[in-house]
Write an enzyme that holds these catalytic residues in place. Structure first.
Site, mmCIF file in Angstrom:
data_model
loop_
_atom_site.group_PDB
_atom_site.id
_atom_site.type_symbol
_atom_site.label_atom_id
_atom_site.label_comp_id
_atom_site.label_asym_id
_atom_site.label_seq_id
_atom_site.Cartn_x
_atom_site.Cartn_y
_atom_site.Cartn_z
ATOM 1 N N LYS A 204 0.850 -1.189 0.000
ATOM 2 C CA LYS A 204 0.000 0.000 0.000
ATOM 3 C C LYS A 204 0.886 1.239 0.000
ATOM 4 C CE LYS A 204 -3.616 2.319 2.616
ATOM 5 N NZ LYS A 204 -4.652 2.166 3.632
ATOM 6 N N ARG A 214 -10.927 9.875 1.826
ATOM 7 C CA ARG A 214 -10.847 10.531 3.134
ATOM 8 C C ARG A 214 -12.013 11.494 3.329
ATOM 9 N NH1 ARG A 214 -4.235 11.057 3.236
ATOM 10 N NH2 ARG A 214 -3.878 8.802 3.174
ATOM 11 N N LYS A 228 1.258 9.947 5.702
ATOM 12 C CA LYS A 228 1.320 8.579 6.225
ATOM 13 C C LYS A 228 2.592 7.880 5.780
ATOM 14 C CE LYS A 228 -3.728 7.969 6.643
ATOM 15 N NZ LYS A 228 -4.876 7.063 6.441
ATOM 16 N N GLU A 244 7.376 -6.368 1.153
ATOM 17 C CA GLU A 244 6.163 -6.323 1.991
ATOM 18 C C GLU A 244 5.220 -7.474 1.627
ATOM 19 O OE1 GLU A 244 5.057 -4.738 4.512
ATOM 20 O OE2 GLU A 244 6.201 -2.891 4.721
ATOM 21 N N LYS A 259 -2.225 -1.553 -3.829
ATOM 22 C CA LYS A 259 -3.087 -0.387 -3.769
ATOM 23 C C LYS A 259 -2.242 0.885 -3.832
ATOM 24 C CE LYS A 259 -5.991 2.004 -0.475
ATOM 25 N NZ LYS A 259 -6.386 2.089 0.885
ATOM 26 N N SER A 285 -10.170 5.632 -4.679
ATOM 27 C CA SER A 285 -11.113 6.735 -4.880
ATOM 28 C C SER A 285 -10.628 7.761 -5.903
ATOM 29 C CB SER A 285 -11.377 7.414 -3.540
ATOM 30 O OG SER A 285 -10.152 7.834 -2.940
ATOM 31 N N TYR A 324 -14.957 1.231 -7.203
ATOM 32 C CA TYR A 324 -16.207 1.975 -7.044
ATOM 33 C C TYR A 324 -17.063 1.886 -8.302
ATOM 34 C CZ TYR A 324 -13.558 3.541 -3.068
ATOM 35 O OH TYR A 324 -12.813 3.542 -1.919
HETATM 36 C C1 PBG Z 1 -7.589 3.289 5.428
HETATM 37 C C2 PBG Z 1 -7.878 3.128 4.010
HETATM 38 C C3 PBG Z 1 -7.646 4.075 2.998
HETATM 39 C C4 PBG Z 1 -8.188 3.549 1.843
HETATM 40 C C5 PBG Z 1 -8.704 2.283 2.149
HETATM 41 N N1 PBG Z 1 -8.494 2.019 3.512
HETATM 42 C C6 PBG Z 1 -7.099 5.452 3.046
HETATM 43 C C7 PBG Z 1 -5.774 5.743 3.570
HETATM 44 O O1 PBG Z 1 -4.944 4.859 3.791
HETATM 45 O O2 PBG Z 1 -5.546 6.918 3.809
HETATM 46 C C8 PBG Z 1 -8.206 4.268 0.540
HETATM 47 C C9 PBG Z 1 -9.203 3.825 -0.433
HETATM 48 C C10 PBG Z 1 -9.491 4.765 -1.515
HETATM 49 O O3 PBG Z 1 -8.858 5.821 -1.701
HETATM 50 O O4 PBG Z 1 -10.432 4.456 -2.253
HETATM 51 N N2 PBG Z 1 -6.595 2.641 6.033
#
Ligand code: PBG
Length: 334
Positions: A204, A214, A228, A244, A259, A285, A324
């Site tokens: 990720k 968010r 993050k 990972e 992701k 998203s 989505y």
């Molecule tokens: C939270 C999480 C996130 C997403 C899925 N689970 C956001 C992040 O890590 O800030 C993002 C999914 C998306 O953008 O559609 N841990």
């Protein structure tokens, strides 16, 4: 008779295999079906459904409506939903305490869906960010500003157990703490929840493409981008991502995930080449928002563009995609 001079003497004419719908279909290497898609479902405590401004066509639903939406997706052929909560600010705290409520929003929605459609797979994230006032996925130490790994993992284990007891099929740790896959697996097994699988957000990245999500869960902090980078991966690094993935596999993940998806097709393809586990990819998203926004401006053909974005992710090697667009793919479940 001599050939007309404009004719090329070609033995290979690849266009022969593109000349008709029939032949094009026959040679298709990849296929996208509802079996490949996982539909995200945003949940909130009450009220009418709310469209997420930065994700047109995506809504937050109260439990009853979330369940109805999930059931309709299922009837239309979707096999799995991934639940995400939008928690009122007043219920958030620095420790993300609300994540450990066995009667919280997500456990409630899990019980409702599994009670009515046991065959629909339910996936739930394991991470603290929907529940913390600071929006981080782990415990934040105000003294040094660090996200505390091991203390966070202890909470995530508890959270995974609560989700498992509510009936979830797969827990999806999305926090990127070290060692959480093994710890969560052990904690599920200790609670006799061997049937619950672990879909690891293994690779990720710290991505700008999570912005609209968010908004959706109410974890955006200010205008700026919540940093993050001490736990999510740098977009510059492929090898670190492969490592990972390897660690999560060793720790007992059932399915690995990359992701975001579209901007990281190389990562998907390389993880695919290195593991025998099923591989998921999350079209996040921001990937959704950019296609929808361009289409709304008349700059892209929505239908063609989103399908192309998904087939590319499959071609790269993903067995399943969280997207989505899943609802649109099955004809717009409401
Ligand atoms: C939270 C999480 C996130 C997403 C899925 N689970 C956001 C992040 O890590 O800030 C993002 C999914 C998306 O953008 O559609 N841990």
């Amino acid at each position: 008779m001599a050939k007309p001079s404009h004719k090329l003497a070609l033995r290979r004419r690849p266009r022969r295999l593109r000349a008709s719908e029939g032949i094009r279909r026959l040679i298709e290497e990849h296929l996208l079906t509802a079996n490949d898609l996982i539909a995200p479902v945003f949940c909130k405590e009450d009220g009418l459904r709310q469209e997420i401004e930065s994700m047109p066509g995506v809504f937050r639903h109260k439990p009853e409506d979330a369940c109805r939406f999930a059931l309709e997706l299922h009837e239309r052929g979707v096999r799995a939903v991934a639940l995400f909560p939008c928690i009122p600010e007043g219920k958030k705290d620095a420790q993300g305490t609300a994540a450990l409520d066995p009667n919280g929003l997500i456990p409630q929605v899990i019980r409702e869906i599994k009670g009515r459609a046991p065959g629909l797979l339910v996936i739930a994230d394991v991470a603290l960010d929907p529940y913390t006032s600071h929006g981080h996925d782990g415990l934040w130490n105000p003294e040094n500003g660090e996200i505390e790994n091991d203390a966070t993992v202890r909470l995530l284990c508890e959270m995974a157990r609560i989700l498992g007891e509510a009936g979830v099929d797969l827990v999806a740790p999305s926090d990127m703490m070290d060692g959480r896959i093994g710890a969560i697996r052990a904690s599920l097994d200790d609670a006799s929840l061997e049937r619950v699988g672990v879909l690891a957000y293994a690779v990720k990245f710290a991505s700008a493409f999570y912005g609209p999500f968010r908004d959706a869960i109410g974890s955006r902090r200010g205008k700026g981008y919540l940093d993050k980078r001490t736990y999510q991966l740098s977009p510059t690094n492929l090898r670190e991502g492969l490592l990972e993935a390897q660690l999560d596999e060793e720790e007992g993940a059932d399915i690995l995930m990359v992701k975001p998806a579209g901007p990281y097709l190389d990562v998907i393809s390389q993880v695919r080449a290195r593991t025998l586990l099923p591989l998921a990819a999350y079209q996040v998203s921001g990937e959704y928002a950019q296609i929808v926004a361009a289409a709304r401006n008349g700059w892209l053909d929505l239908e063609a563009a989103y399908r192309e974005s998904l087939i590319a992710i499959k071609r790269a090697g993903a067995d399943m995609i969280i997207t989505y667009f899943a609802s649109r793919f099955v004809g717009n479940a409401e």
